[in-house]
Design a protein around this motif. Structure first.
Motif, PDB file in Angstrom:
ATOM      1  N   LEU A   1       0.947  -1.239  -0.276  1.00  0.00           N
ATOM      2  CA  LEU A   1       0.105   0.059  -0.065  1.00  0.00           C
ATOM      3  C   LEU A   1       0.830   1.249  -0.054  1.00  0.00           C
ATOM      4  O   LEU A   1       1.709   1.177   0.665  1.00  0.00           O
ATOM      5  N   VAL A   2       0.546   2.134  -0.812  1.00  0.00           N
ATOM      6  CA  VAL A   2       1.148   3.373  -0.811  1.00  0.00           C
ATOM      7  C   VAL A   2       0.537   4.364  -0.259  1.00  0.00           C
ATOM      8  O   VAL A   2      -0.861   4.677  -0.893  1.00  0.00           O
ATOM      9  N   TYR A   3       0.784   5.216   0.976  1.00  0.00           N
ATOM     10  CA  TYR A   3      -0.131   6.221   1.489  1.00  0.00           C
ATOM     11  C   TYR A   3       0.499   7.436   1.097  1.00  0.00           C
ATOM     12  O   TYR A   3       1.820   7.570   1.294  1.00  0.00           O
ATOM     13  N   ARG A   4      -0.026   8.311   0.803  1.00  0.00           N
ATOM     14  CA  ARG A   4       0.256   9.831   0.252  1.00  0.00           C
ATOM     15  C   ARG A   4      -0.136  10.601   1.631  1.00  0.00           C
ATOM     16  O   ARG A   4      -1.400  10.898   1.859  1.00  0.00           O
ATOM     17  N   PHE A   5       0.810  11.189   2.588  1.00  0.00           N
ATOM     18  CA  PHE A   5       0.773  12.260   3.585  1.00  0.00           C
ATOM     19  C   PHE A   5       0.746  13.723   3.056  1.00  0.00           C
ATOM     20  O   PHE A   5      -0.069  14.437   3.372  1.00  0.00           O
ATOM     21  N   ALA A   6       1.890  13.794   1.945  1.00  0.00           N
ATOM     22  CA  ALA A   6       1.969  15.107   1.337  1.00  0.00           C
ATOM     23  C   ALA A   6       2.736  14.723  -0.065  1.00  0.00           C
ATOM     24  O   ALA A   6       3.140  13.428  -0.239  1.00  0.00           O
ATOM     25  N   GLU A   7       2.679  15.874  -0.771  1.00  0.00           N
ATOM     26  CA  GLU A   7       3.243  15.662  -2.007  1.00  0.00           C
ATOM     27  C   GLU A   7       4.934  14.992  -1.946  1.00  0.00           C
ATOM     28  O   GLU A   7       5.277  14.202  -2.653  1.00  0.00           O
ATOM     29  N   ASP A   8       5.453  15.358  -0.732  1.00  0.00           N
ATOM     30  CA  ASP A   8       6.794  14.963  -0.604  1.00  0.00           C
ATOM     31  C   ASP A   8       6.952  14.018   0.449  1.00  0.00           C
ATOM     32  O   ASP A   8       8.101  13.724   1.071  1.00  0.00           O
ATOM     33  N   HIS A   9       5.889  13.150   0.802  1.00  0.00           N
ATOM     34  CA  HIS A   9       5.944  12.222   2.037  1.00  0.00           C
ATOM     35  C   HIS A   9       4.909  11.254   1.689  1.00  0.00           C
ATOM     36  O   HIS A   9       3.674  11.177   1.781  1.00  0.00           O
ATOM     37  N   LEU A  10       5.616  10.147   1.462  1.00  0.00           N
ATOM     38  CA  LEU A  10       4.815   8.692   1.126  1.00  0.00           C
ATOM     39  C   LEU A  10       5.291   7.538   2.302  1.00  0.00           C
ATOM     40  O   LEU A  10       6.309   7.744   2.597  1.00  0.00           O
ATOM     41  N   LEU A  11       4.219   6.857   2.300  1.00  0.00           N
ATOM     42  CA  LEU A  11       4.647   5.535   3.533  1.00  0.00           C
ATOM     43  C   LEU A  11       4.142   4.363   2.726  1.00  0.00           C
ATOM     44  O   LEU A  11       3.006   4.234   2.055  1.00  0.00           O
ATOM     45  N   LEU A  12       5.099   3.501   2.365  1.00  0.00           N
ATOM     46  CA  LEU A  12       4.812   2.275   1.781  1.00  0.00           C
ATOM     47  C   LEU A  12       4.845   1.229   2.640  1.00  0.00           C
ATOM     48  O   LEU A  12       5.678   0.803   3.771  1.00  0.00           O
ATOM     49  N   VAL A  13       3.700   0.706   2.744  1.00  0.00           N
ATOM     50  CA  VAL A  13       3.452  -0.699   3.792  1.00  0.00           C
ATOM     51  C   VAL A  13       3.481  -1.751   3.149  1.00  0.00           C
ATOM     52  O   VAL A  13       2.830  -2.133   2.038  1.00  0.00           O
ATOM     53  N   VAL A  14       4.342  -2.685   3.417  1.00  0.00           N
ATOM     54  CA  VAL A  14       4.981  -3.852   2.619  1.00  0.00           C
ATOM     55  C   VAL A  14       4.555  -5.113   3.531  1.00  0.00           C
ATOM     56  O   VAL A  14       4.691  -5.108   4.760  1.00  0.00           O
ATOM     57  N   ASN A  15       4.972  -6.360   2.712  1.00  0.00           N
ATOM     58  CA  ASN A  15       4.670  -7.577   3.743  1.00  0.00           C
ATOM     59  C   ASN A  15       5.748  -7.654   4.742  1.00  0.00           C
ATOM     60  O   ASN A  15       6.936  -7.180   4.552  1.00  0.00           O
ATOM     61  N   ALA A  16       5.577  -8.478   5.789  1.00  0.00           N
ATOM     62  CA  ALA A  16       6.498  -8.741   6.765  1.00  0.00           C
ATOM     63  C   ALA A  16       7.712  -9.681   6.395  1.00  0.00           C
ATOM     64  O   ALA A  16       8.843  -9.124   6.572  1.00  0.00           O
ATOM     65  N   SER A  17       7.372 -10.706   5.669  1.00  0.00           N
ATOM     66  CA  SER A  17       8.296 -11.332   5.239  1.00  0.00           C
ATOM     67  C   SER A  17       9.428 -10.899   4.161  1.00  0.00           C
ATOM     68  O   SER A  17      10.543 -11.387   3.819  1.00  0.00           O
ATOM     69  N   THR A  18       8.928  -9.837   3.461  1.00  0.00           N
ATOM     70  CA  THR A  18       9.553  -9.132   2.276  1.00  0.00           C
ATOM     71  C   THR A  18      10.375  -7.917   2.757  1.00  0.00           C
ATOM     72  O   THR A  18      10.862  -7.303   1.940  1.00  0.00           O
ATOM     73  N   THR A  19      10.185  -7.558   3.963  1.00  0.00           N
ATOM     74  CA  THR A  19      10.488  -5.887   4.256  1.00  0.00           C
ATOM     75  C   THR A  19      11.892  -5.860   3.846  1.00  0.00           C
ATOM     76  O   THR A  19      12.252  -4.792   3.372  1.00  0.00           O
ATOM     77  N   GLU A  20      12.627  -6.381   4.256  1.00  0.00           N
ATOM     78  CA  GLU A  20      14.088  -6.697   4.100  1.00  0.00           C
ATOM     79  C   GLU A  20      14.580  -6.423   2.509  1.00  0.00           C
ATOM     80  O   GLU A  20      15.189  -5.881   2.105  1.00  0.00           O
ATOM     81  N   LYS A  21      14.005  -7.530   1.839  1.00  0.00           N
ATOM     82  CA  LYS A  21      14.244  -7.496   0.347  1.00  0.00           C
ATOM     83  C   LYS A  21      13.628  -6.287  -0.275  1.00  0.00           C
ATOM     84  O   LYS A  21      14.361  -5.552  -0.922  1.00  0.00           O
ATOM     85  N   ASP A  22      12.599  -5.793   0.024  1.00  0.00           N
ATOM     86  CA  ASP A  22      11.952  -4.731  -0.358  1.00  0.00           C
ATOM     87  C   ASP A  22      12.922  -3.351  -0.111  1.00  0.00           C
ATOM     88  O   ASP A  22      13.119  -2.611  -1.196  1.00  0.00           O
ATOM     89  N   TRP A  23      13.254  -3.442   1.022  1.00  0.00           N
ATOM     90  CA  TRP A  23      14.307  -2.378   1.477  1.00  0.00           C
ATOM     91  C   TRP A  23      15.300  -2.301   0.632  1.00  0.00           C
ATOM     92  O   TRP A  23      15.877  -1.291  -0.009  1.00  0.00           O
ATOM     93  N   ASP A  24      16.185  -3.448   0.546  1.00  0.00           N
ATOM     94  CA  ASP A  24      17.250  -3.566  -0.508  1.00  0.00           C
ATOM     95  C   ASP A  24      17.095  -2.971  -1.791  1.00  0.00           C
ATOM     96  O   ASP A  24      17.614  -2.552  -2.519  1.00  0.00           O
ATOM     97  N   TRP A  25      15.975  -3.761  -2.268  1.00  0.00           N
ATOM     98  CA  TRP A  25      15.386  -3.406  -3.648  1.00  0.00           C
ATOM     99  C   TRP A  25      15.276  -2.035  -3.956  1.00  0.00           C
ATOM    100  O   TRP A  25      15.817  -1.490  -4.934  1.00  0.00           O
ATOM    101  N   ILE A  26      14.474  -1.130  -3.164  1.00  0.00           N
ATOM    102  CA  ILE A  26      14.324  -0.117  -3.233  1.00  0.00           C
ATOM    103  C   ILE A  26      15.611   0.822  -3.101  1.00  0.00           C
ATOM    104  O   ILE A  26      15.794   1.799  -4.035  1.00  0.00           O
ATOM    105  N   ASN A  27      16.311   0.614  -2.326  1.00  0.00           N
ATOM    106  CA  ASN A  27      17.778   1.303  -2.458  1.00  0.00           C
ATOM    107  C   ASN A  27      18.433   0.930  -3.451  1.00  0.00           C
ATOM    108  O   ASN A  27      19.169   2.130  -3.994  1.00  0.00           O
ATOM    109  N   ALA A  28      18.513  -0.051  -3.880  1.00  0.00           N
ATOM    110  CA  ALA A  28      19.339  -0.543  -5.280  1.00  0.00           C
ATOM    111  C   ALA A  28      18.907   0.173  -6.323  1.00  0.00           C
ATOM    112  O   ALA A  28      19.732   0.226  -7.181  1.00  0.00           O
ATOM    113  N   HIS A  29      17.575   0.570  -6.397  1.00  0.00           N
ATOM    114  CA  HIS A  29      16.879   1.241  -7.415  1.00  0.00           C
ATOM    115  C   HIS A  29      16.853   2.667  -7.595  1.00  0.00           C
ATOM    116  O   HIS A  29      16.297   3.390  -8.198  1.00  0.00           O
TER     117      HIS A  29
END
Lengths: 130, 377
Positions: free
Chosen positions: B106-134
């Protein structure tokens, strides 16, 4: 606290055996039904099949998963509890009574001596749930 | 039973689950309740008919801040983040260049320059690495805030009334897939009209040290212990509720081998929004058509389909069950399965192999269950 009747023999796989003459009646324990949760399906073998202790004799399924049932004693299956086909939740309600699963003509009456008694089974369940 | 090699992670509600008699299991490295003493069927039905309370604090939260936050998320995710307004949430997917799924989120928009991504528990680390790598040359800050939130879902037709007793935020004004910042029982919280049960309801995010307070107050406000009162619900009920509603579960319906179109998630695939990871491959697949497709089925003979069972059509193995279970509310045995697209026809008879025995089933429309929505939702 799980109900563990004194007069039964128990396996490490949480089946019980009640011995009457050369007949063994088999079911699963109160601890087992409690761990499994809502039982929605029971699959039992055919009458007349011969089965060796430790073999899979059927399946019990909760909402969550299917689980193998292991027979604790060897023998020929003389009767299965077909009421469990339509009313599997009896396993949750009355695991030592209405939800008996099958009866076998015991091949070796000495086999039950290898199983646990109620005190030993209680210790065993305590140990594995710690 | 045996000593675990690494200690399981705990949510701030671990002690509360144990006090309530929750049966704890290892769920992707988290020590979570699979069910409470009421049992999965009762928890499921209570959520459909009244209300259920779920600890989903194990979910991950990744904060994206900066002037390029939306552009960045739009480049990595398949749905169109530019369509979000402040206070809105969007279901989306992190995609690979092949159009397959790194995670759904889920992508939450708090403001134009502020989003929160809510991701699955078991994939959080993978997602974090993926997002940083991209990361490219965008101006933004990424923060893994997973430890900063508890997340409690109150779901079911009574959810709004229960939560409303603890907050001054007018909940009826929050539209589905929208959220507000407010307080619950005096605790600062994000109140989001979202969920994973197919019912109306809310997900509340707050500081982890307030989790027990909120959990206990929600149980109290929901009349826990009364015949129609709220029930705490474990992972098993969470799974059967989402399956009746035919919502995808990462690692089952979707993963890095399945594309969004195969998984019937074309609706979160916005090909015209500009470039994003996998867009080219997804556009090609949309034009050419998919080879395999996710379908829903009902078992028509005695037997229960389970995850991973083979699917036969005309006696030939053609696919696999991704999720299969008894459906406590529908009182049927249902499942989702991948089958060749040519056979993805409603009404078609298939067989599911249950312990070497082919059991008849029929392809049916999804979702299996759909609640009647009020106009305000």
């Amino acid at each position: 606290m799980a109900n563990i009747p004194d007069d039964l023999h128990y396996s490490k796989d949480h089946e019980w055996v009640r011995v009457e003459g050369d007949t063994g009646t088999v079911g699963i324990t109160d601890h087992a039904q409690n761990q499994l949760g809502d039982i929605v399906y029971v699959e039992l073998p055919r009458v007349g099949d011969s089965i060796e202790a430790g073999a899979v004799f059927g399946q019990v399924e909760s909402v969550k998963a299917a689980n193998d049932l292991y027979i604790p004693v060897s023998g020929e299956i003389t009767e299965v509890n077909e009421t469990l086909n339509d009313d599997p939740e009896q396993v949750n309600k009355d695991p030592y009574g209405a939800a008996w699963m099958l009866r076998v003509r015991l091949k070796d009456a000495g086999e039950v001596d290898k199983l646990m008694n109620a005190v030993e089974y209680e210790d065993y369940t305590k140990k594995i749930t710690e | 039973m045996t000593t675990a090699p690494t200690p399981l992670k705990q949510t701030p509600l671990n002690a509360a689950h144990r006090r309530l008699g929750g049966r704890m299991v290892d769920f992707g490295g988290w020590d979570m309740p699979v069910q409470y003493p009421a049992g999965t069927v009762e928890e499921h039905l209570r959520t459909r008919l009244h209300s259920g309370l779920f600890d989903v604090s194990h979910m991950g939260e990744i904060e994206v801040r900066g002037s390029d936050a939306i552009a960045f998320v739009n480049r990595l995710c398949s749905n169109d983040a530019t369509k979000l307004v402040d206070g809105q949430a969007q279901y989306s997917a992190l995609t690979t260049p092949e159009g397959t799924v790194v995670d759904d989120l889920l992508v939450y928009r708090f403001a134009e320059d502020h989003l929160l991504l809510v991701v699955n528990a078991s994939t959080t680390e993978k997602d974090w690495d993926w997002i940083n790598a991209h990361r490219g040359d965008e101006t933004l800050t990424l923060t893994n805030r997973s430890a900063d939130f508890c997340q409690i879902a109150v779901q079911g037709p009574d959810a709004l009334g229960i939560l409303q007793t603890l907050t001054e935020t007018p909940l009826a004004e929050i539209k589905y897939y929208h959220f507000r910042e407010g307080t619950v029982d005096g605790v600062p919280a994000i109140i989001s009209r979202t969920g994973y049960t197919g019912e109306d309801g809310f997900e509340v995010y707050a500081a982890p040290d307030k989790a027990e307070q909120l959990w206990d107050r929600l149980l109290g406000a929901g009349g826990h212990g009364t015949p129609e009162g709220i029930l705490p619900c474990g992972l098993a009920a969470r799974n059967t509720l989402r399956l009746e509603s035919a919502m995808a579960l990462y690692g089952h319906e979707i993963d890095e081998t399945t594309t969004l179109y195969e998984a019937n998630l074309g609706w979160i695939c916005k090909l015209n929004k500009g470039d994003f990871n996998g867009r080219e491959r997804l556009a090609q697949q949309k034009a050419e058509g998919v080879q395999q497709k996710l379908v829903g089925f009902e078992v028509t003979e005695r037997g229960i389909a389970r995850d991973g069972y083979d699917v036969l059509i005309n006696g030939e193995k053609v696919g696999r069950v991704t999720s299969g279970s008894p459906a406590p509310y529908l009182k049927k045995n249902i499942g989702l399965a991948y089958v060749p697209a040519a056979h993805a026809t409603e009404g078609l008879e298939i067989h599911v192999v249950v312990r070497d025995r082919p059991v008849a089933a029929r392809i049916v429309p999804v979702p299996f269950y759909k609640r009647e929505r009020k106009a305000s939702q």
